[in-house]
Design a protein around this motif. Structure first.
Motif, PDB file in Angstrom:
ATOM      1  N   ASN A  42       0.826  -1.214   0.000  1.00 33.03           N
ATOM      2  CA  ASN A  42       0.000   0.000   0.000  1.00 33.03           C
ATOM      3  C   ASN A  42       0.857   1.260   0.000  1.00 33.03           C
ATOM      4  OD1 ASN A  42      -2.371  -1.407  -0.028  1.00 33.03           O
ATOM      5  ND2 ASN A  42      -2.552  -1.465   2.221  1.00 33.03           N
ATOM      6  N   ASN A  45      -2.512   7.504  -0.067  1.00 35.37           N
ATOM      7  CA  ASN A  45      -3.626   7.598  -1.003  1.00 35.37           C
ATOM      8  C   ASN A  45      -3.349   8.356  -2.303  1.00 35.37           C
ATOM      9  OD1 ASN A  45      -5.956   6.400  -1.276  1.00 35.37           O
ATOM     10  ND2 ASN A  45      -7.175   7.763   0.019  1.00 35.37           N
ATOM     11  N   TYR A  47      -0.830   8.510  -4.112  1.00 36.76           N
ATOM     12  CA  TYR A  47       0.255   7.989  -4.960  1.00 36.76           C
ATOM     13  C   TYR A  47      -0.076   6.602  -5.500  1.00 36.76           C
ATOM     14  CZ  TYR A  47       2.476  11.769  -2.414  1.00 36.76           C
ATOM     15  OH  TYR A  47       2.750  12.998  -1.878  1.00 36.76           O
ATOM     16  N   GLU A  48       0.568   6.276  -6.630  1.00 36.03           N
ATOM     17  CA  GLU A  48       0.391   4.952  -7.228  1.00 36.03           C
ATOM     18  C   GLU A  48       1.719   4.410  -7.720  1.00 36.03           C
ATOM     19  OE1 GLU A  48      -2.326   5.609 -10.445  1.00 36.03           O
ATOM     20  OE2 GLU A  48      -0.897   6.814 -11.612  1.00 36.03           O
ATOM     21  N   TRP A  49       1.830   3.081  -7.796  1.00 36.40           N
ATOM     22  CA  TRP A  49       3.025   2.438  -8.349  1.00 36.40           C
ATOM     23  C   TRP A  49       2.992   2.573  -9.862  1.00 36.40           C
ATOM     24  CZ3 TRP A  49       6.571   1.351  -4.932  1.00 36.40           C
ATOM     25  CH2 TRP A  49       6.232   0.927  -3.637  1.00 36.40           C
ATOM     26  N   LYS A 108      -1.070  10.299  -8.442  1.00 37.47           N
ATOM     27  CA  LYS A 108      -2.199   9.809  -9.255  1.00 37.47           C
ATOM     28  C   LYS A 108      -2.718  10.916 -10.175  1.00 37.47           C
ATOM     29  CE  LYS A 108      -4.094   6.194  -6.220  1.00 37.47           C
ATOM     30  NZ  LYS A 108      -4.904   6.057  -4.986  1.00 37.47           N
ATOM     31  N   LYS A 111       0.451  12.552 -12.408  1.00 34.89           N
ATOM     32  CA  LYS A 111       1.353  11.529 -13.003  1.00 34.89           C
ATOM     33  C   LYS A 111       2.830  11.909 -12.792  1.00 34.89           C
ATOM     34  CE  LYS A 111      -2.249   9.321 -14.372  1.00 34.89           C
ATOM     35  NZ  LYS A 111      -2.789   8.427 -13.310  1.00 34.89           N
TER      36      LYS A 111
END
Ligand SMILES: CCCCCCCCCCCCCC(=O)CSCCNC(=O)CCNC(=O)[C@H](O)C(C)(C)COP(=O)(O)OP(=O)(O)OC[C@H]1O[C@@H](n2cnc3c(N)ncnc32)[C@H](O)[C@@H]1OP(=O)(O)O
Ligand SMILES: CCOC(=O)c1cnc2ccc(OC)cc2c1SCCC#N
Length: 389
Positions: A42, A45, A47-49, A108, A111
């Protein structure tokens, strides 16, 4: 001092140093692949892989820009490593590489890339054991996201993805002390452009030394001295592989290079890696080898200079030409290619030439680590035959 994350990891712990009841080798056994966590860790919130396709120019540019502005600086914030895009593509795509091990974190909404960590596969010999490992590098969190415990998440995620490929060990270096270094090395610097090093404040004019006297002190001949000294070419790969494998066998930890590895890591690549060898004019035998990689640094806050052109000693083998003469020829070539400084770690037999060839000791240390592999007795730097980028 507490290492809340590293105390949870299968690495040598400070409390265990000197406990000779613990055996050398893997600390934890492999996990059955079905039991390896299948989904990413995890993230906070926002951020994303993102798996970074370093072949894509856009992605490579994003990685380059993140590292250029946020990667490693020296303790005095005088320099910051400035790995080039071509260097990153070379460093991250060795034989057998996994795209999934080139891991980014992005915002997110925008980008924007804000963190990065990589692994590449490598066969590393430790004593007589050849161990398949991940070489982990380029761990970077944007300056605005520091001290939020994001690094442990990055490290756990690259660990998870390496485990998915059934690899259970890793090798890495760091300027910081973590549990527990297998060896600690010293940097040495050989001025090639002393005036620039003095201008940027790295070097000082010696007592009773003028600038012209200093320039003369570091002056090098215009051409190399060794007969048969030339650039490495593709057809030299088998001979260089034999020479290098034999030479590296004397060190306790060293890469187990085959011809594919030698072709990737040691064939000259402009502005990335330079390699030379000595071919005996009489017998045409390849008797010696030397190489350096190109890693410039941004010069921080200097009105007159923005970039330091730096060459780093890579792998060198001397069987006939004295190492001193071989390395002096490398310095001559580096000076002709307009490098400002030539750096070397005190690994392998480098200590035998640094003092003779007017290197000065750096104030930074480089610590070498293995993950999930205990080496009871820390190595002397001269027992190390491994150079990480
Ligand atoms: C089986 C496969 C295994 C694969 C994995 C193997 C292991 C690979 C390990 C990675 C190898 C990388 C090799 C490599 O890339 C070459 S060393 C270069 C590392 N990068 C930089 O120095 C760039 C500038 N600094 C940063 O970007 C941040 O300061 C970093 C990201 C460094 C830390 O971000 P931060 O915002 O400043 O800190 P928090 O997020 O709050 O986290 C604090 C925790 O992180 C621990 N920390 C700090 N620096 C570290 C470092 N260089 N290695 C390992 N751990 C490091 C620290 O001890 C603490 O843990 P503790 O509380 O336990 O002490
Ligand atoms: C002039 C001598 O110093 C360096 O070459 C140099 C350049 N850039 C850096 C960027 C980050 C950095 O962070 C540790 C150090 C440097 C260093 S000294 C250690 C590397 C070597 N040899």
């Amino acid at each position: 001092n507490r290492h809340k994350f590293w105390e949870t990891q299968p690495v040598g712990q400070f409390k265990d140093v000197g406990d000779s009841s613990l055996p050398d080798g893997p600390i934890e056994p492999p996990t059955p692949l079905s039991e390896v966590k299948q989904e990413p860790y995890n993230l906070p919130n926002l951020y994303e892989w993102i798996t970074c396709d370093i072949n894509s120019d856009e992605v490579c540019t994003d990685v380059y820009n993140l590292l250029t502005d946020n990667y490693v600086e020296d303790d005095e914030n005088m320099f910051r490593f400035n790995y080039s895009k071509e260097f990153l593509r070379w460093a991250l795509r060795p034989p057998g590489y996994f795209k999934s091990w080139h891991i980014g974190v992005r915002v997110k909404s925008s980008k924007k890339l804000v963190a990065f960590i990589t692994g590449v596969p490598a066969r590393i010999r430790v004593h007589d054991e050849i161990v398949l490992m991940a070489e982990v590098n380029f761990l970077c969190v944007h300056k605005k996201l520091r001290s939020k415990r994001l690094a442990p998440v990055m490290i756990k995620e690259v660990t998870r993805r390496v485990h998915l490929e059934n690899i259970w060990q890793a090798a890495y270096t760091a300027g910081v002390v973590l549990p527990t270094p297998m060896s600690t090395c010293q940097y040495w610097h050989r001025s090639l452009n002393p005036k620039k090093l003095i201008d940027v404040g790295f070097s000082k004019l010696g007592a009773r030394m003028t600038m012209s006297r200093t320039i003369k002190l570091f002056k090098l001949p215009d051409s190399t001295a060794t007969p048969g000294f030339r650039k490495m070419e593709l057809h030299d790969v088998p001979a260089v592989t034999r020479l290098l494998r034999n030479y590296l066998s004397q060190f306790i930890v060293a890469p187990d290079f085959d011809e594919n590895d030698v072709e990737h890591w040691l064939l000259p690549k402009e502005d990335v890696v330079d390699s030379f060898l000595v071919e005996s004019p009489e017998t045409h035998e390849i008797t010696d080898f030397c190489s350096f990689y190109t890693l410039p640094s941004s010069i921080l806050g200097n009105p007159n200079h923005s970039t330091l052109k730096v060459a780093y000693s890579y792998y060198n083998v001397s069987t006939k030409t004295p190492l001193l003469q071989l390395m002096n020829d490398v310095l001559i070539v580096a000076k002709k290619k307009d490098f400002d400084v030539f750096n070397a770690l005190d690994v392998m037999q480098n200590e035998t030439f640094v003092k003779e060839l007017k290197f000065g000791p750096g104030d930074g240390k480089l610590h070498y680590y293995l993950y999930n592999y205990r080496i009871k007795h820390a190595l002397r730097s001269s027992e190390l035959g491994l150079v990480l980028l």
